[in-house]
Design a protein around this motif. Structure first.
Motif, PDB file in Angstrom:
ATOM      1  N   UNK A  91       0.824  -1.204   0.000  1.00 52.92           N
ATOM      2  CA  UNK A  91       0.000   0.000   0.000  1.00 52.92           C
ATOM      3  C   UNK A  91       0.858   1.254   0.000  1.00 52.92           C
ATOM      4  N   UNK A  92       2.009   1.186   0.657  1.00 54.21           N
ATOM      5  CA  UNK A  92       2.839   2.385   0.794  1.00 54.21           C
ATOM      6  C   UNK A  92       4.239   2.198   0.229  1.00 54.21           C
ATOM      7  N   UNK A 114      -8.899  -3.702   4.512  1.00 54.22           N
ATOM      8  CA  UNK A 114     -10.071  -2.992   3.998  1.00 54.22           C
ATOM      9  C   UNK A 114     -10.142  -1.580   4.568  1.00 54.22           C
ATOM     10  N   UNK A 115      -9.786  -1.440   5.844  1.00 48.72           N
ATOM     11  CA  UNK A 115      -9.761  -0.109   6.455  1.00 48.72           C
ATOM     12  C   UNK A 115      -8.524   0.671   6.018  1.00 48.72           C
ATOM     13  N   UNK A 116      -7.403  -0.032   5.852  1.00 48.05           N
ATOM     14  CA  UNK A 116      -6.162   0.642   5.454  1.00 48.05           C
ATOM     15  C   UNK A 116      -6.330   1.325   4.105  1.00 48.05           C
ATOM     16  N   UNK A 117      -7.025   0.682   3.166  1.00 49.12           N
ATOM     17  CA  UNK A 117      -7.186   1.250   1.839  1.00 49.12           C
ATOM     18  C   UNK A 117      -8.259   2.338   1.805  1.00 49.12           C
ATOM     19  N   UNK A 118      -8.877   2.612   2.965  1.00 52.37           N
ATOM     20  CA  UNK A 118      -9.807   3.740   3.058  1.00 52.37           C
ATOM     21  C   UNK A 118      -9.140   4.988   3.615  1.00 52.37           C
ATOM     22  N   UNK A 119      -7.992   4.820   4.278  1.00 54.70           N
ATOM     23  CA  UNK A 119      -7.325   5.941   4.936  1.00 54.70           C
ATOM     24  C   UNK A 119      -6.684   6.847   3.884  1.00 54.70           C
ATOM     25  N   UNK A 120      -6.970   8.144   3.921  1.00 54.45           N
ATOM     26  CA  UNK A 120      -6.301   9.060   2.972  1.00 54.45           C
ATOM     27  C   UNK A 120      -4.805   9.086   3.231  1.00 54.45           C
ATOM     28  N   UNK A 121      -4.043   8.883   2.172  1.00 55.37           N
ATOM     29  CA  UNK A 121      -2.593   8.885   2.292  1.00 55.37           C
ATOM     30  C   UNK A 121      -2.029  10.276   2.027  1.00 55.37           C
ATOM     31  N   UNK A 122      -0.857  10.586   2.563  1.00 57.57           N
ATOM     32  CA  UNK A 122      -0.201  11.862   2.235  1.00 57.57           C
ATOM     33  C   UNK A 122       0.043  11.970   0.733  1.00 57.57           C
ATOM     34  N   UNK A 123       0.086  13.187   0.246  1.00 55.66           N
ATOM     35  CA  UNK A 123       0.217  13.421  -1.195  1.00 55.66           C
ATOM     36  C   UNK A 123       1.501  12.807  -1.744  1.00 55.66           C
ATOM     37  N   UNK A 124       2.607  12.866  -0.981  1.00 52.76           N
ATOM     38  CA  UNK A 124       3.866  12.361  -1.520  1.00 52.76           C
ATOM     39  C   UNK A 124       3.858  10.828  -1.617  1.00 52.76           C
ATOM     40  N   UNK A 125       2.996  10.150  -0.840  1.00 58.89           N
ATOM     41  CA  UNK A 125       2.861   8.700  -0.966  1.00 58.89           C
ATOM     42  C   UNK A 125       2.000   8.365  -2.182  1.00 58.89           C
ATOM     43  N   UNK A 126       0.887   9.068  -2.335  1.00 57.53           N
ATOM     44  CA  UNK A 126       0.021   8.803  -3.483  1.00 57.53           C
ATOM     45  C   UNK A 126       0.721   9.127  -4.794  1.00 57.53           C
ATOM     46  N   UNK A 127       1.616  10.118  -4.776  1.00 54.50           N
ATOM     47  CA  UNK A 127       2.304  10.496  -6.010  1.00 54.50           C
ATOM     48  C   UNK A 127       3.160   9.361  -6.558  1.00 54.50           C
ATOM     49  N   UNK A 128       3.556   8.411  -5.704  1.00 62.36           N
ATOM     50  CA  UNK A 128       4.357   7.285  -6.165  1.00 62.36           C
ATOM     51  C   UNK A 128       3.607   6.432  -7.166  1.00 62.36           C
ATOM     52  N   UNK A 129       2.278   6.454  -7.115  1.00 66.95           N
ATOM     53  CA  UNK A 129       1.494   5.541  -7.930  1.00 66.95           C
ATOM     54  C   UNK A 129       0.718   6.259  -9.028  1.00 66.95           C
TER      55      UNK A 129
END
Length: 642
Positions: free
Chosen positions: A486-487, A625-640
């Motif tokens: 996920x991260x 299921x809960x982990x994939x609902x948590x909003x991630x920091x922008x720099x983590x989401x930018x990886x994908x």
């Protein structure tokens, strides 16, 4: 659809964001260098028109698309309107499309399947007809049954466009759709986009870094950017008139698109040229702010005097049309996963081997090593090692399969979730719905190979328990690795981290490599928080409390264990060859801290151990299921994103 039904308009848009990469430490402490990326950008594009956003690298082309699509991270000022309504993220996701520069499609699916399994409101015959129509419009009909991994670069790009066109967007954004394409395919892609804009009434905005002269007739509008400033925006035909009027006529036989792009680019070949070009571009920007109003709203069709109708007529066109239900979307994703897995194509066969046959192959190798086990004293250690290898195989094969199979679906999920098609919970539910049955079949086949060395296949209930415990271990390893992925983007790093955690748990908690009673207090109590403790304890009890281990086994074929003290297990034995009086004495050494009877002390309680083993497995599923609902920091989401 009649041109003019939809109008996208940007009015005085400013955008500030990160202007250069920063280190992990800077991200943690919040020290990120930001700056103004877009400066007072205004533009307009109508249905059926193609607008090219031109500029050199770093001019703000992609940032402009991110601002329109509401994906940009950072403060935005100004107005972004679709038919006079503010462009929200929900509105963009429902009515618009975005073809990113890089898109990872699922291998094993054909072109037709990739389009058909894109979640939309269309179903059945209507969707099949739409897929065939889009393939014909994009010149993909001849490769309809070709897998995505075997497409040429041009075909792959056109398929990416088709995935968005299948959703009938009113605005379609494309980031460098002709990048690295040869001239013929560049012409093909742009001409197809132009035809699609006219046919579907879609307003198309695409970025280009090196426009060719042969695409000029297909572009109704053009926007020149330089370091976030607008040098010109408006109709391509009026562009020649405008620059001629301000004293920059295009020389004959020159490509006007490229000529004015060079005019809008900072020359960095020397300090003098840098300063001179900077002043010239600043003058062009100011000149257009003063004199470019009429050209901004004009196009090659309507002319420079065209003005935007701000009447209520545009608002009559419905914008928010709703989305397909979660059940329909989940069913589409589930069928897509099955189609990519159950197929005789190379990618599908690879997945089938990993999901079904990798674990049985490993257990078959174990069988070849352990098949000659005799009922002698050393079998205590040998069978304990067999149990350890069974557990390790279930864990490590689960990790390997997840590392090799999950990332391609995860990447596709991150890309589709940005389009608002579905969320992480629905994605994991559908993935698990495919993965869990395959893993159960794989574990069952593997256990059928190895279980005769441990117990009798005639005892179906004991065999079922053996399967279920190892299946729970497989599930836990799979879900643990999915949580790490996920991260962590890099597959190798995620695998190493997951394997390291599993090795620590197997070493400390299983009671096989080392006795639990020898651990320090804090480590001993920490083992209660690991699944391996309960799974190993359950399997050890099943093996070493069977009738075969009810009495002392002979050391070998010549030395019998007849005088073993059945109370003291390792120190007060009269026979020097024998160490364990029976299976219970072996378990006491491995699990008891005070030489108590582990069978009746609760440490090896069957129902508790099998229950907690499954609790860990399905608890990890719920956690994900809960982990994939948590909003991630922008720099983590930018990886994908790419």
């Amino acid at each position: 659809m009649i041109a003019g039904d939809y109008i996208l308009e940007l009015c005085n848009v400013f955008y500030s964001g990160q202007v250069e990469p920063s280190s992990c430490i800077q991200r943690v402490i919040g020290s990120i260098k930001t700056g103004v990326i877009l400066k007072d950008v205004s533009m307009i594009v109508h249905s059926g028109e193609v607008m090219a956003v031109l500029g050199s690298k770093g001019s703000g082309k992609k940032a402009l698309l991110d601002v329109i699509s509401r994906r940009a991270q950072g403060p935005i000022r100004g107005q972004i309107l679709l038919n006079n309504q503010p462009m929200s993220l929900c509105l963009f996701q429902q009515r618009c499309g975005y073809v990113t520069h890089k898109c990872d499609l699922i291998p094993g699916l054909t072109v037709e399947q990739t389009l058909f399994y894109t979640p939309t409101k269309l179903t059945g015959y209507l969707k099949k007809s739409k897929v065939k129509q889009v393939m014909a419009d994009l010149a993909l009909s001849q490769v309809a049954n070709r897998c995505t991994e075997y497409l040429t670069q041009s075909e792959y790009r056109r398929l990416m466009i088709g995935i968005q066109l299948i959703k009938d967007p009113v605005i379609l954004l494309l980031d460098e759709p002709t990048w690295d394409l040869d001239p013929l395919n560049t012409y093909l892609v742009v001409s197809i986009l132009s035809n699609a804009a006219k046919k579907y009434g879609t307003a198309i905005v695409l970025t280009m870094e090196k426009p060719r002269s042969d695409v000029f007739p297909f572009l109704e509008r053009v926007l020149y950017l330089c370091l976030g400033d607008v040098v010109y925006t408006g109709g391509t035909r009026q562009m020649l008139e405008y620059f001629n009027a301000i004293g920059f006529p295009c020389p004959q036989l020159e490509n006007p698109l490229m000529y004015y792009l060079c005019l809008s680019t900072v020359d960095r070949r020397s300090r003098e040229r840098f300063v001179e070009s900077n002043h010239q571009i600043s003058a062009l920007v100011e000149k257009f702010k003063i004199e470019g109003g009429a050209y901004r709203k004009g196009s090659s069709v309507t002319g420079p005097n065209h003005t935007l109708d701000h009447g209520m007529g545009h608002n009559k066109v419905p914008l928010l049309l709703g989305r397909p239900s979660s059940l329909a979307t989940g069913w589409t994703i589930y069928r897509r996963l099955l189609s990519a897995t159950i197929t005789f194509r190379l990618a599908g066969l690879r997945q089938m081997f990993l999901r079904l046959f990798l674990l049985p192959l490993f257990y078959f190798l174990l069988w070849t090593f352990y098949r000659d086990i005799k009922d002698l004293q050393h079998t205590y250690v040998s069978r304990s090692g067999l149990i350890f290898n069974c557990l390790a195989g279930a864990y490590f094969v689960g990790i390997v399969n997840t590392i090799l199979l999950f990332p391609m679906y995860r990447t596709r999920y991150f890309q589709e979730s940005q389009e608002g098609l579905y969320g992480g919970t629905l994605f994991l539910l559908t993935y698990n719905a495919v993965s869990l049955p395959f893993s159960l079949l794989s574990v069952s086949g593997a256990c059928a190979i190895l279980y005769p060395l441990i117990g009798s296949l005639q005892n179906s209930l004991e065999f079922l328990y053996f399967i279920l415990v190892l299946w729970a271990c497989y599930i836990f390893a799979e879900q643990q690795t999915m949580a790490i992925l996920m991260i962590v983007k890099d597959h190798l790093s995620a695998a190493i981290f997951s394997i390291y955690i599993t090795c620590v748990c197997l070493t400390l908690s299983s009671g096989i490599l080392r006795s639990i009673k020898g651990l320090q207090d804090w480590l001993y109590y920490l083992t209660y928080a690991t699944q391996t403790r309960y799974a190993a304890a359950f399997l050890n009890r099943k093996v070493f409390t069977s009738s075969m281990f009810g009495q002392a086994l002979p050391f070998d074929s010549k030395h019998n264990c007849t005088n073993v003290n059945l109370i003291e297990t390792s120190t007060a034995m009269s026979d020097p060859y024998c160490r364990y009086a029976n299976g219970q004495s072996f378990l006491t050494e491995r699990y008891s801290r005070d030489h108590t009877d582990v069978i009746f002390s609760g440490i090896l309680e069957e129902e508790l151990n099998i229950g907690l083993t499954f609790a860990f497995a399905f608890g990890m599923i719920i956690f994900n299921l809960f982990l994939y609902l948590i909003p991630l920091p922008a720099f983590v989401k930018a990886k994908f994103r790419e």
